[in-house]
Motif scaffolding. Sequence first.
Motif: not given
Length: 323
Positions: A293-305
Motif C-alpha cells: 500500500y502506497h500513499k502519495f501527496s502531490f501539489a499543483t506545483e508538481g511536487n510529489c512524495h
Amino acid sequence: MAHRRSSGITSLAFNQDQGCFACCHKNGLRIYNVEPLVEKTHYTKEDIGEVVLCEMLHRTSWLLVVTARRPCSLMILDDQERGFIAEVFFKAPIRAIKARRDKVALVLNSTVQVLAIPTLNRVALMRIPTGCRPLCTIATDQSVPQLLAAPAHRKGSVQLVDVSRVVKGAQSSTPAVMGCHQNDLVCLSLSPNGTRLATASERGTIIRVFDTGSKTMLHELRRGSDYADVFCINFNATGSLICCVSDKGTMHIWSARGAWTRLAAAKAFPDTRAQCAFIDDRNAVMICEDGSYHKFSFATEGNCHRTDFDLFLQVGDDDDILQ
C-alpha cells in the motif's frame, strides 16, 4: 486484474467512492478502508472459498462476488448477515464486474450484461469482441445519463450506451461507437458523472480523454515514451483529476486546468499489477498485488512524495490470509 501467485491475491478493486477496496485472495476475501488503512471485514477460504472477483456496492453491506468454484455465478454476499443472499447463473465465466448503486455490469466472453439492483433482472446487453480484455466502466453518480462503456468490435474503439434508457417501458438506445486508438484497448474509465472517458491502448504511451456528449477527443496525456501495460485509470470525484498506473511501477497524475497538465509522477515498485485512486485532491493511493500500500501527496506545483507505506495483508487481527 491477473492472478499474482506470489502473494495469493487474485484481484484488487476500489469501491465507487474510492474510499475502500476489496482484496480477493485464494484464501478468501478482505475489505479495507483506504484512509486510514484499516481492515473492515474478512472471510476465510472455509467461509466462502477462493474469491476471484469482488465489487463493493459503495459502502453498503452488499458485496458482489465471483468465486473460483463458481466462475459463472454472480453471488451477493451480505456482510451484515455474513452469508450469501442471492445468486445469478450465466452460461460463461464472469471476467469483470463494475457497479453503481442501482446497476451492475458483468463482462462475459462476448457480452456485457447489465442487471438491476436489487432485483438482479437483466436490463441491458452489449456485445463485445470475443476474447478481448475484460473491460467495462460505468458512470457511478446517481444521475442521467447512466453511461456504460466497453470495447467495440472495431479495433481501438469504444461503444457507449445509456443503460437508463434500456429498461422495460423506456426508449431503447443503440450504442454509440467512438474511435479512440489504432491499437487494442487495455484500460478505460468514465468520470463519475459520465461526461468524460479516458482510454489507453496496448502501446500505453498516452491516455486520451474524450467528451462523451460530443464524442470528440479533448486531450492526449503523455504517460511516457516506452511501451507500457496500463493497469488502471481513475478520475477523482469531480472529474478534475486523473491518475493512472502501469507495469512501469509509476503512478501519473494530471489536472484539468484549461488544458490537462501533469502534476506528478510517483514511483512505487515495478513488476507487480496495481490499482490507483484518489483519497482527495491532494492525496492518492496505489495498492499492488504484492500486498503493498502506497500513499502519495502531490501539489499543483508538481511536487510529489510518498507519505505512507504498508503491507495490507498484514493489517488485521489474524493471519488467516498470510502465506
